[in-house]
Scaffold this motif. Structure first.
Motif, PDB file in Angstrom:
ATOM      1  N   MET A 172       0.846  -1.187   0.000  1.00 31.22           N
ATOM      2  CA  MET A 172       0.000   0.000   0.000  1.00 31.22           C
ATOM      3  C   MET A 172       0.885   1.242   0.000  1.00 31.22           C
ATOM      4  O   MET A 172       1.867   1.308   0.759  1.00 31.22           O
ATOM      5  CB  MET A 172      -0.909   0.035   1.252  1.00 31.22           C
ATOM      6  CG  MET A 172      -1.958   1.140   1.196  1.00 31.22           C
ATOM      7  SD  MET A 172      -2.742   1.376   2.814  1.00 31.22           S
ATOM      8  CE  MET A 172      -1.417   2.244   3.674  1.00 31.22           C
ATOM      9  N   HIS A 192      -2.960   3.791  -2.302  1.00 33.79           N
ATOM     10  CA  HIS A 192      -3.083   2.925  -3.495  1.00 33.79           C
ATOM     11  C   HIS A 192      -2.607   1.520  -3.167  1.00 33.79           C
ATOM     12  O   HIS A 192      -1.832   1.298  -2.239  1.00 33.79           O
ATOM     13  CB  HIS A 192      -2.311   3.512  -4.685  1.00 33.79           C
ATOM     14  CG  HIS A 192      -0.853   3.227  -4.702  1.00 33.79           C
ATOM     15  ND1 HIS A 192       0.099   4.121  -4.260  1.00 33.79           N
ATOM     16  CD2 HIS A 192      -0.160   2.138  -5.137  1.00 33.79           C
ATOM     17  CE1 HIS A 192       1.302   3.598  -4.417  1.00 33.79           C
ATOM     18  NE2 HIS A 192       1.169   2.405  -4.938  1.00 33.79           N
ATOM     19  N   ALA A 216      -1.630  -2.313  -5.543  1.00 30.57           N
ATOM     20  CA  ALA A 216      -1.290  -2.715  -6.905  1.00 30.57           C
ATOM     21  C   ALA A 216      -1.020  -1.422  -7.671  1.00 30.57           C
ATOM     22  O   ALA A 216      -0.300  -0.567  -7.156  1.00 30.57           O
ATOM     23  CB  ALA A 216      -2.389  -3.567  -7.526  1.00 30.57           C
TER      24      ALA A 216
HETATM   25  C1  6PG Z   1       4.164  -1.036  -7.168  1.00 23.16           C
HETATM   26  C2  6PG Z   1       3.307  -1.775  -6.159  1.00 23.16           C
HETATM   27  C3  6PG Z   1       2.647  -0.796  -5.264  1.00 23.16           C
HETATM   28  C4  6PG Z   1       3.397  -0.919  -3.950  1.00 23.16           C
HETATM   29  C5  6PG Z   1       3.166   0.281  -3.080  1.00 23.16           C
HETATM   30  C6  6PG Z   1       4.062   0.216  -1.833  1.00 23.16           C
HETATM   31  O1  6PG Z   1       4.294  -1.499  -8.307  1.00 23.16           O
HETATM   32  O2  6PG Z   1       4.742  -0.016  -6.744  1.00 23.16           O
HETATM   33  O3  6PG Z   1       2.583  -2.735  -6.600  1.00 23.16           O
HETATM   34  O4  6PG Z   1       1.279  -0.989  -5.066  1.00 23.16           O
HETATM   35  O5  6PG Z   1       2.963  -2.098  -3.276  1.00 23.16           O
HETATM   36  O6  6PG Z   1       3.502   1.427  -3.843  1.00 23.16           O
HETATM   37  O7  6PG Z   1       5.399   0.254  -2.275  1.00 23.16           O
HETATM   38  P1  6PG Z   1       6.617   0.116  -1.233  1.00 23.16           P
HETATM   39  O8  6PG Z   1       6.603  -1.298  -0.759  1.00 23.16           O
HETATM   40  O9  6PG Z   1       7.838   0.427  -2.055  1.00 23.16           O
HETATM   41  O10 6PG Z   1       6.358   1.124  -0.137  1.00 23.16           O
END
Ligand code: 6PG
Length: 252
Positions: free
Chosen positions: A143, A148, A150
């Motif tokens: 997240m 957000h 995914a």
């Molecule tokens: C992506 C991910 C996205 C990610 C969040 C958290 O492609 O960036 O699917 O949903 O899970 O942005 O990212 P972090 O783990 O780097 O905080």
């Protein structure tokens, strides 16, 4: 209702996620069924992936029966430093004996992202069947600090998709496009595990778990499988703003 588990730090959180992965995998393959998992992106899954590839976990799983997919992918080449596929390959896939044909990378580098998303959906249909939503045994999600998950970002078109399983999504906040699974697929899963760590996520996590329902504003709220389990595995820093009365379990 999601099950919320709070851990002292991100490593303990990832150990719990690895244990859930192992349990879900063994329950499926012990039944002589293939274990079909969608991996998360970003940076949080790195520790989890490395744990799964470690001596403590690697030899406890029947990798011939594990099939890897992704929840989302950036519009970059698979060897690009921002690629979710590359991150998974470096931290997990290259270190376990999963057959290459069991790995279904999202081809998000393609010039026509919408066609590529349709082709990924066709690949899912070939594996899961075309007449019903694909029911992943496990979907791993992160997240962002904006809520957000995914590549379902606030106020983006993919949030409203109710037919297609996989779409290209314009993300003006990042000035880019992404390929992402949509809510219908996320909410068909048997088990969804969120891993959320860091104080920068605390405000969004409070909104997701305790705020008014507004999936346009806080997309992670929209992940609520009708016939599945959702776990929020979070560290103390991310949980800092949660109300004490929130039904959580604080793990040692
Ligand atoms: C992506 C991910 C996205 C990610 C969040 C958290 O492609 O960036 O699917 O949903 O899970 O942005 O990212 P972090 O783990 O780097 O905080």
């Amino acid at each position: 209702m999601p099950e919320i588990r709070i851990f002292e730090d991100a490593h303990a959180m990832c150990v719990a996620a690895a244990n859930l992965f192992l349990a879900a995998c063994q329950a499926t393959t012990d039944d002589q069924r293939n274990f079909r998992v969608a991996l998360g992106g970003g940076s949080t899954p790195r520790v989890l992936n490395r744990l799964l590839a470690s001596d403590a976990y690697r030899d406890k799983m029947d990798w011939d029966r594990v099939f890897f997919y992704w929840g989302d992918e950036r519009t970059v080449a698979p060897d690009h430093e921002d690629s979710n596929y590359r991150m998974a390959a470096e931290t997990l896939l290259n270190a376990v004996p999963v057959p290459p044909q069991n790995i279904y990378r999202m081809p998000a580098e393609r010039a026509d992202l919408d066609v590529a998303a349709s082709e990924y959906q066709e690949a899912l249909a070939a594996q899961f069947g075309a007449n019903a939503l694909p029911r992943f045994d496990l979907i791993l999600l992160g997240m962002g600090s904006d809520g957000h998950t995914a590549s379902l970002f606030p106020s983006t078109r993919a949030l409203s998709e109710r037919e297609r399983w996989v779409v290209g999504n314009d993300v003006p906040q990042l000035g880019t496009r992404r390929m992402t699974l949509t809510y219908p697929v996320l909410n068909a899963a048997a088990v969804v595990v969120f891993t959320v760590a860091g104080k920068e996520k605390a405000s969004a996590l409070k909104r997701v778990l305790e705020g008014p329902i507004d999936t346009q504003l806080v997309p992670a709220q929209g992940v609520a499988p009708s016939h599945g389990e959702v776990f929020f595995l979070v560290d103390e820093a991310a949980a800092a703003l949660l109300s004490p009365g929130n039904p959580t379990s604080r793990e040692a």
